[in-house]
Scaffold this motif. Structure first.
Motif, PDB file in Angstrom:
ATOM      1  N   GLN A  98       0.830  -1.200   0.000  1.00 18.27           N
ATOM      2  CA  GLN A  98       0.000   0.000   0.000  1.00 18.27           C
ATOM      3  C   GLN A  98       0.867   1.254   0.000  1.00 18.27           C
ATOM      4  N   ILE A  99       1.904   1.271   0.797  1.00 12.47           N
ATOM      5  CA  ILE A  99       2.792   2.436   0.841  1.00 12.47           C
ATOM      6  C   ILE A  99       3.426   2.679  -0.521  1.00 12.47           C
ATOM      7  N   ALA A 100       3.931   1.634  -1.156  1.00 13.63           N
ATOM      8  CA  ALA A 100       4.576   1.792  -2.468  1.00 13.63           C
ATOM      9  C   ALA A 100       3.583   2.311  -3.504  1.00 13.63           C
ATOM     10  N   LYS A 101       2.366   1.748  -3.498  1.00 13.18           N
ATOM     11  CA  LYS A 101       1.370   2.162  -4.485  1.00 13.18           C
ATOM     12  C   LYS A 101       0.913   3.593  -4.256  1.00 13.18           C
ATOM     13  N   GLN A 102       0.560   3.915  -3.016  1.00 20.39           N
ATOM     14  CA  GLN A 102       0.038   5.244  -2.735  1.00 20.39           C
ATOM     15  C   GLN A 102       1.101   6.324  -2.858  1.00 20.39           C
ATOM     16  N   LEU A 103       2.348   5.986  -2.570  1.00 21.13           N
ATOM     17  CA  LEU A 103       3.426   6.964  -2.741  1.00 21.13           C
ATOM     18  C   LEU A 103       3.536   7.375  -4.202  1.00 21.13           C
ATOM     19  N   ASP A 104       3.543   6.415  -5.105  1.00 21.61           N
ATOM     20  CA  ASP A 104       3.649   6.748  -6.527  1.00 21.61           C
ATOM     21  C   ASP A 104       2.450   7.555  -7.001  1.00 21.61           C
ATOM     22  N   ARG A 105       1.275   7.233  -6.484  1.00 19.53           N
ATOM     23  CA  ARG A 105       0.090   7.986  -6.882  1.00 19.53           C
ATOM     24  C   ARG A 105       0.131   9.416  -6.358  1.00 19.53           C
ATOM     25  N   SER A 106       0.607   9.588  -5.137  1.00 16.91           N
ATOM     26  CA  SER A 106       0.716  10.942  -4.581  1.00 16.91           C
ATOM     27  C   SER A 106       1.732  11.766  -5.374  1.00 16.91           C
ATOM     28  N   LEU A 107       2.850  11.161  -5.709  1.00 18.90           N
ATOM     29  CA  LEU A 107       3.860  11.870  -6.500  1.00 18.90           C
ATOM     30  C   LEU A 107       3.288  12.309  -7.841  1.00 18.90           C
ATOM     31  N   ALA A 108       2.498  11.438  -8.460  1.00 20.66           N
ATOM     32  CA  ALA A 108       1.905  11.777  -9.757  1.00 20.66           C
ATOM     33  C   ALA A 108       0.907  12.922  -9.620  1.00 20.66           C
ATOM     34  N   ARG A 109       0.065  12.863  -8.603  1.00 20.44           N
ATOM     35  CA  ARG A 109      -0.926  13.939  -8.421  1.00 20.44           C
ATOM     36  C   ARG A 109      -0.252  15.260  -8.103  1.00 20.44           C
ATOM     37  N   LEU A 110       0.789  15.216  -7.301  1.00 25.48           N
ATOM     38  CA  LEU A 110       1.498  16.436  -6.916  1.00 25.48           C
ATOM     39  C   LEU A 110       2.422  16.932  -8.025  1.00 25.48           C
ATOM     40  N   GLY A 111       2.744  16.088  -8.973  1.00 20.80           N
ATOM     41  CA  GLY A 111       3.616  16.483 -10.065  1.00 20.80           C
ATOM     42  C   GLY A 111       5.038  16.761  -9.623  1.00 20.80           C
ATOM     43  N   THR A 112       5.537  15.932  -8.714  1.00 16.43           N
ATOM     44  CA  THR A 112       6.902  16.113  -8.214  1.00 16.43           C
ATOM     45  C   THR A 112       7.616  14.768  -8.188  1.00 16.43           C
ATOM     46  N   ASP A 113       8.946  14.811  -8.181  1.00 13.01           N
ATOM     47  CA  ASP A 113       9.736  13.576  -8.162  1.00 13.01           C
ATOM     48  C   ASP A 113       9.954  13.043  -6.752  1.00 13.01           C
ATOM     49  N   THR A 127       5.865  -1.746   8.032  1.00  8.64           N
ATOM     50  CA  THR A 127       5.628  -0.345   7.679  1.00  8.64           C
ATOM     51  C   THR A 127       6.922   0.457   7.673  1.00  8.64           C
ATOM     52  N   LEU A 128       7.712   0.328   8.718  1.00  6.69           N
ATOM     53  CA  LEU A 128       8.933   1.129   8.838  1.00  6.69           C
ATOM     54  C   LEU A 128       9.970   0.749   7.787  1.00  6.69           C
ATOM     55  N   GLU A 129      10.056  -0.540   7.478  1.00  2.11           N
ATOM     56  CA  GLU A 129      11.006  -0.966   6.445  1.00  2.11           C
ATOM     57  C   GLU A 129      10.584  -0.440   5.073  1.00  2.11           C
ATOM     58  N   ALA A 130       9.269  -0.410   4.823  1.00  3.84           N
ATOM     59  CA  ALA A 130       8.769   0.127   3.556  1.00  3.84           C
ATOM     60  C   ALA A 130       9.065   1.619   3.442  1.00  3.84           C
ATOM     61  N   LEU A 131       8.912   2.335   4.537  1.00  5.00           N
ATOM     62  CA  LEU A 131       9.222   3.764   4.529  1.00  5.00           C
ATOM     63  C   LEU A 131      10.718   3.989   4.328  1.00  5.00           C
ATOM     64  N   ASP A 132      11.537   3.141   4.927  1.00  8.46           N
ATOM     65  CA  ASP A 132      12.983   3.234   4.736  1.00  8.46           C
ATOM     66  C   ASP A 132      13.340   3.029   3.266  1.00  8.46           C
ATOM     67  N   ARG A 133      12.697   2.068   2.612  1.00  9.44           N
ATOM     68  CA  ARG A 133      12.948   1.843   1.180  1.00  9.44           C
ATOM     69  C   ARG A 133      12.539   3.061   0.361  1.00  9.44           C
ATOM     70  N   ALA A 134      11.438   3.708   0.769  1.00  9.59           N
ATOM     71  CA  ALA A 134      10.980   4.897   0.040  1.00  9.59           C
ATOM     72  C   ALA A 134      12.024   6.010   0.107  1.00  9.59           C
ATOM     73  N   VAL A 135      12.648   6.160   1.283  1.00  4.29           N
ATOM     74  CA  VAL A 135      13.696   7.173   1.438  1.00  4.29           C
ATOM     75  C   VAL A 135      14.921   6.805   0.595  1.00  4.29           C
ATOM     76  N   LYS A 136      15.336   5.548   0.670  1.00  3.27           N
ATOM     77  CA  LYS A 136      16.529   5.125  -0.061  1.00  3.27           C
ATOM     78  C   LYS A 136      16.335   5.157  -1.573  1.00  3.27           C
ATOM     79  N   SER A 137      15.071   5.107  -2.008  1.00  2.17           N
ATOM     80  CA  SER A 137      14.785   5.196  -3.440  1.00  2.17           C
ATOM     81  C   SER A 137      14.901   6.616  -3.967  1.00  2.17           C
ATOM     82  N   GLY A 138      14.949   7.597  -3.058  1.00  2.00           N
ATOM     83  CA  GLY A 138      15.001   8.993  -3.460  1.00  2.00           C
ATOM     84  C   GLY A 138      13.647   9.646  -3.622  1.00  2.00           C
ATOM     85  N   LYS A 139      12.571   8.875  -3.374  1.00  2.00           N
ATOM     86  CA  LYS A 139      11.223   9.428  -3.533  1.00  2.00           C
ATOM     87  C   LYS A 139      10.757  10.201  -2.310  1.00  2.00           C
TER      88      LYS A 139
END
Length: 325
Positions: A99-114, A133-145
């Motif tokens: 859910q975190i991975a999916k919703q993060l990409d959708r939020s980035l698209a709606r906001l129009g930011t990288d 949850t925390l490991e998924a958030l850590d991956r989001a940070v390490k991905s640069g998103k």
């Protein structure tokens, strides 16, 4: 505008930040909502808070458009959004890794930011292991998103658990907490603020004006002013929280007694309320909303004010019968 570091993370935030819930739920026209964001930038606000849930994603879209059409470059402002609640009619929710991975990409698209400057868990998910949850958030940070991560209205024991787990596993530490906090709602003072200090979190507090009540616009025994939040049937339901109605005559009569205190200090009621919240070093920023651009300056004027001890004592004496702790 004054600025503060957000916990021990990488962000320095304006003492007054701008939230987008009001502009969407209040039925503000798109052009007007964009004008409010531009006015906030002009007044020195650099932190903009939203959530994927607000308006089924529309708040993110409007905020993204507003920021992209502003003259300020992307590195001059900070975007914070949230994940947990369903978006529109979608059935899925929560803080699972998927859910975190999916919703993060959708939020980035709606906001129009990288990337997001702050990605916040809107509520605690009791159905997903905290480690996931925390490991998924850590991956989001390490991905640069995502640059930093935060929590919104989490129980204090879960705030502590999250901080301890990120430290134990070497994951990205939690930067912030977002609780409700105002002169009338002081519950974070009991334990949340202390836990945040102990674990290096800053607080971005919402509803510092208690749904607009602390501006003094609502009078006991009188109908709410036309165009106000309380006069809007889609919004006034938020003025009752855990059995406390922010427009009871008893409460409004107490709030009215704050006016002489503000007058003696040469402040507006809005300035007094925001300065009171910002007197706490645990608070990094206070979120305000606006339906008109001219309202922004009135809120920004609450930054950088130091209240004398005598005024704080007078405030406590007046509000003691109605404060929720």
């Amino acid at each position: 505008m004054q600025y503060r570091r957000l916990g021990q993370g990488p962000l320095t935030v304006s003492e007054i930040s701008f939230g987008t819930w009001l502009t969407v739920a209040g039925g503000v026209e798109r052009a007007q909502a964009i004008a409010c964001v531009h006015a906030a930038l002009d007044q020195g606000i650099n932190l903009f808070d939203t959530a994927n849930q607000y308006g089924a994603g529309e708040a993110e879209r409007v905020l993204g458009e507003a920021l992209r059409t502003a003259p300020q470059s992307r590195d001059k402002y900070l975007i914070a959004t949230k994940v947990f609640n369903p978006v529109g009619d979608e059935p899925d929710r929560g803080l699972s890794a998927g859910q975190i991975a999916k919703q993060l990409d959708r939020s980035l698209a709606r906001l129009g930011t990288d990337y997001l400057d702050l990605y916040q868990c809107h509520r605690y998910d009791r159905e997903t292991p905290l480690e996931e949850t925390l490991e998924a958030l850590d991956r989001a940070v390490k991905s640069g998103k995502v640059r930093s991560i935060g929590l919104s209205e989490w129980p204090v024991d879960r705030i502590v658990a999250a901080a301890e787990l990120t430290s134990a596993h070497g994951w990205t530490p939690i930067t912030s907490s977002q609780p409700q906090y105002s002169m009338l709602w002081r519950k974070p003072e009991v334990a949340v603020f202390a836990a945040c200090v102990n674990h290096g979190l800053g607080n971005i507090v919402y509803s510092p004006l208690a749904q607009g009540v602390l501006t003094g616009k609502y009078k006991p025994g009188q109908l709410p002013p036309e165009g106000s939040r309380a006069a809007n049937p889609e919004m006034n339901i938020t003025m009752e929280t855990n059995g406390r109605h922010f427009r009871s005559d008893f409460l409004l009569a107490a709030v009215a007694q704050l006016k002489p205190i503000a007058d003696d200090l040469g402040l507006t009621m809005t300035q007094l309320a925001l300065a009171w919240v910002l007197r706490r070093p645990e608070v990094s920023s206070a979120i305000v909303g606006a339906s008109r651009p001219e309202q922004i300056a009135a809120s920004v004027a609450g930054s950088g004010i130091s209240l004398p001890y005598e005024a704080i004592v007078r405030i406590d004496k007046v509000l003691n019968p109605v404060v929720l702790r």
